[in-house]
Design an enzyme around this catalytic site. Structure first.
Site, PDB file in Angstrom:
ATOM      1  N   THR A   7       0.844  -1.190   0.000  1.00 47.84           N
ATOM      2  CA  THR A   7       0.000   0.000   0.000  1.00 47.84           C
ATOM      3  C   THR A   7       0.883   1.244   0.000  1.00 47.84           C
ATOM      4  O   THR A   7       2.027   1.199   0.456  1.00 47.84           O
ATOM      5  CB  THR A   7      -0.930   0.037   1.230  1.00 47.84           C
ATOM      6  OG1 THR A   7      -1.753   1.205   1.165  1.00 47.84           O
ATOM      7  CG2 THR A   7      -0.144   0.080   2.535  1.00 47.84           C
ATOM      8  N   ASN A   8       0.327   2.352  -0.488  1.00 43.39           N
ATOM      9  CA  ASN A   8       1.026   3.630  -0.406  1.00 43.39           C
ATOM     10  C   ASN A   8       0.458   4.483   0.716  1.00 43.39           C
ATOM     11  O   ASN A   8       0.848   5.632   0.897  1.00 43.39           O
ATOM     12  CB  ASN A   8       0.903   4.382  -1.739  1.00 43.39           C
ATOM     13  CG  ASN A   8       1.773   3.734  -2.799  1.00 43.39           C
ATOM     14  OD1 ASN A   8       2.953   3.509  -2.573  1.00 43.39           O
ATOM     15  ND2 ASN A   8       1.179   3.390  -3.935  1.00 43.39           N
ATOM     16  N   LYS A  12      -2.354   3.544   7.024  1.00 44.75           N
ATOM     17  CA  LYS A  12      -2.739   2.130   7.143  1.00 44.75           C
ATOM     18  C   LYS A  12      -1.571   1.317   7.700  1.00 44.75           C
ATOM     19  O   LYS A  12      -1.760   0.430   8.525  1.00 44.75           O
ATOM     20  CB  LYS A  12      -3.124   1.554   5.771  1.00 44.75           C
ATOM     21  CG  LYS A  12      -4.557   1.807   5.349  1.00 44.75           C
ATOM     22  CD  LYS A  12      -4.870   0.931   4.141  1.00 44.75           C
ATOM     23  CE  LYS A  12      -6.204   1.196   3.512  1.00 44.75           C
ATOM     24  NZ  LYS A  12      -6.402   0.394   2.295  1.00 44.75           N
ATOM     25  N   ASP A  68      -7.683  -6.751  -1.298  1.00 42.18           N
ATOM     26  CA  ASP A  68      -8.616  -6.292  -2.317  1.00 42.18           C
ATOM     27  C   ASP A  68     -10.019  -6.490  -1.752  1.00 42.18           C
ATOM     28  O   ASP A  68     -10.283  -7.484  -1.075  1.00 42.18           O
ATOM     29  CB  ASP A  68      -8.442  -7.058  -3.637  1.00 42.18           C
ATOM     30  CG  ASP A  68      -9.034  -6.282  -4.821  1.00 42.18           C
ATOM     31  OD1 ASP A  68      -9.133  -5.046  -4.742  1.00 42.18           O
ATOM     32  OD2 ASP A  68      -9.410  -6.915  -5.821  1.00 42.18           O
ATOM     33  N   GLY A 149     -16.670   5.148  -0.521  1.00 41.80           N
ATOM     34  CA  GLY A 149     -17.203   4.103  -1.414  1.00 41.80           C
ATOM     35  C   GLY A 149     -18.709   3.936  -1.265  1.00 41.80           C
ATOM     36  O   GLY A 149     -19.467   4.916  -1.324  1.00 41.80           O
ATOM     37  N   ASP A 151     -20.426   3.043   1.350  1.00 40.21           N
ATOM     38  CA  ASP A 151     -20.911   3.112   2.733  1.00 40.21           C
ATOM     39  C   ASP A 151     -22.329   3.701   2.867  1.00 40.21           C
ATOM     40  O   ASP A 151     -23.122   3.188   3.656  1.00 40.21           O
ATOM     41  CB  ASP A 151     -19.937   3.912   3.610  1.00 40.21           C
ATOM     42  CG  ASP A 151     -18.708   3.099   4.002  1.00 40.21           C
ATOM     43  OD1 ASP A 151     -18.711   1.874   3.794  1.00 40.21           O
ATOM     44  OD2 ASP A 151     -17.747   3.696   4.523  1.00 40.21           O
ATOM     45  N   ARG A 177     -12.795  -5.483   6.299  1.00 39.66           N
ATOM     46  CA  ARG A 177     -11.348  -5.285   6.288  1.00 39.66           C
ATOM     47  C   ARG A 177     -10.754  -5.615   7.658  1.00 39.66           C
ATOM     48  O   ARG A 177      -9.740  -6.293   7.770  1.00 39.66           O
ATOM     49  CB  ARG A 177     -11.024  -3.829   5.932  1.00 39.66           C
ATOM     50  CG  ARG A 177      -9.766  -3.661   5.101  1.00 39.66           C
ATOM     51  CD  ARG A 177      -9.514  -2.212   4.719  1.00 39.66           C
ATOM     52  NE  ARG A 177     -10.698  -1.384   4.725  1.00 39.66           N
ATOM     53  CZ  ARG A 177     -11.522  -1.271   3.687  1.00 39.66           C
ATOM     54  NH1 ARG A 177     -11.260  -1.889   2.564  1.00 39.66           N
ATOM     55  NH2 ARG A 177     -12.610  -0.531   3.767  1.00 39.66           N
TER      56      ARG A 177
HETATM   57  P1  IMP Z   1     -10.076  -1.564  -2.364  1.00 39.58           P
HETATM   58  O1  IMP Z   1      -9.762  -2.940  -2.827  1.00 39.58           O
HETATM   59  O2  IMP Z   1      -9.921  -1.387  -0.868  1.00 39.58           O
HETATM   60  O3  IMP Z   1      -9.366  -0.507  -3.155  1.00 39.58           O
HETATM   61  O4  IMP Z   1     -11.641  -1.351  -2.631  1.00 39.58           O
HETATM   62  C1  IMP Z   1     -12.204  -1.372  -3.943  1.00 39.58           C
HETATM   63  C2  IMP Z   1     -13.496  -0.582  -3.961  1.00 39.58           C
HETATM   64  O5  IMP Z   1     -14.474  -1.220  -3.118  1.00 39.58           O
HETATM   65  C3  IMP Z   1     -13.395   0.838  -3.415  1.00 39.58           C
HETATM   66  O6  IMP Z   1     -13.025   1.733  -4.431  1.00 39.58           O
HETATM   67  C4  IMP Z   1     -14.801   1.101  -2.937  1.00 39.58           C
HETATM   68  O7  IMP Z   1     -15.641   1.459  -4.006  1.00 39.58           O
HETATM   69  C5  IMP Z   1     -15.246  -0.254  -2.435  1.00 39.58           C
HETATM   70  N1  IMP Z   1     -14.986  -0.403  -0.980  1.00 39.58           N
HETATM   71  C6  IMP Z   1     -13.949  -1.058  -0.418  1.00 39.58           C
HETATM   72  N2  IMP Z   1     -14.028  -1.017   0.925  1.00 39.58           N
HETATM   73  C7  IMP Z   1     -15.145  -0.303   1.200  1.00 39.58           C
HETATM   74  C8  IMP Z   1     -15.765   0.086   2.431  1.00 39.58           C
HETATM   75  O8  IMP Z   1     -15.305  -0.190   3.540  1.00 39.58           O
HETATM   76  N3  IMP Z   1     -16.900   0.804   2.298  1.00 39.58           N
HETATM   77  C9  IMP Z   1     -17.437   1.130   1.109  1.00 39.58           C
HETATM   78  N4  IMP Z   1     -16.907   0.806  -0.047  1.00 39.58           N
HETATM   79  C10 IMP Z   1     -15.751   0.084  -0.008  1.00 39.58           C
END
Ligand code: IMP
Length: 192
Positions: A7-8, A12, A68, A149, A151, A177
């Site tokens: 991650t960057n 986190k 992911d 996202g 939520d 997560r």
């Molecule tokens: P990433 O793999 O964590 O980058 O998540 C991919 C995509 O899933 C994000 O761009 C959000 O659209 C959605 N997403 C991931 N985690 C969450 C969360 O905790 N709440 C809402 N949307 C999420």
């Protein structure tokens, strides 16, 4: 033991370092000199997290984990799933993505959904996947302003507020997560 989190996001890294304690030295991508955008072009969450972690392990010779996450909606056959970030297009706009989910669910009674996170750890000993799932349903409208996202349209089972109406500490107690991360932390503690 030194491990890289692919991650960057330095916040986190700090947050997870605190959970792991001093027996693990957790590094972010910048710390190992990796300034590349890591490819994630697989068609599953498992595939993407493995792709990122194994790339770093092979190129930088350090144990690595990557995550992911996707929103999986039952009535949409698991979509947006691995394409969650860009469901409504390459602009990766959260509002557009939510509007498309709400539109595609119009007239459907089944609003069950889940967030799923896959973390894959790649070490010299092998490949170790960890999964965290948060079950819930999709609301009729967006509610709340916190989080990110999807939520505002996700109601966790047993709650009457969307994830965007909960504060971060509450979300972190139940989130997909956090659950996947707890499994990874337990594994690392047992194998240190
Ligand atoms: P990433 O793999 O964590 O980058 O998540 C991919 C995509 O899933 C994000 O761009 C959000 O659209 C959605 N997403 C991931 N985690 C969450 C969360 O905790 N709440 C809402 N949307 C999420």
């Amino acid at each position: 033991m030194t491990i890289c989190f692919a991650t960057n996001n330095t916040n986190k890294v700090k947050e997870i370092q605190a959970l792991l304690g001093s027996s693990v030295n957790l590094l972010g991508l910048a710390d190992i000199g990796c300034a590349e955008e890591l490819a994630e072009d697989q068609d599953t969450l498992e595939g993407n997290s493995l792709q990122k972690a194994s790339y770093v392990f092979e190129k930088y010779h350090v144990a690595c984990f990557a995550d992911d996450t996707g929103l999986e909606v039952e009535a949409l056959a698991g979509a947006p799933g691995v394409y969650s970030a860009r469901y409504a297009g390459p602009q990766r706009n959260a509002g557009d993505n939510m509007n498309l989910v709400l539109k595609n669910l119009m007239g459907k009674d089944n609003r069950k959904a889940q967030f799923r996170t896959v973390i894959t750890l790649v070490t010299a000993q092998g490949i170790h996947p960890f999964e965290g799932v948060l079950k819930g349903s999709i609301t009729d409208n967006k509610k709340g302003t916190q989080g990110f996202g999807y939520d505002p349209i996700f109601l966790p089972n047993g709650f009457n507020q969307t994830l965007a109406e909960l504060d971060l500490a509450e979300k972190n107690k139940i989130s997909h997560r956090a659950l996947a991360l707890q499994k990874l932390v337990l594994f690392l503690k047992q194998h240190e």
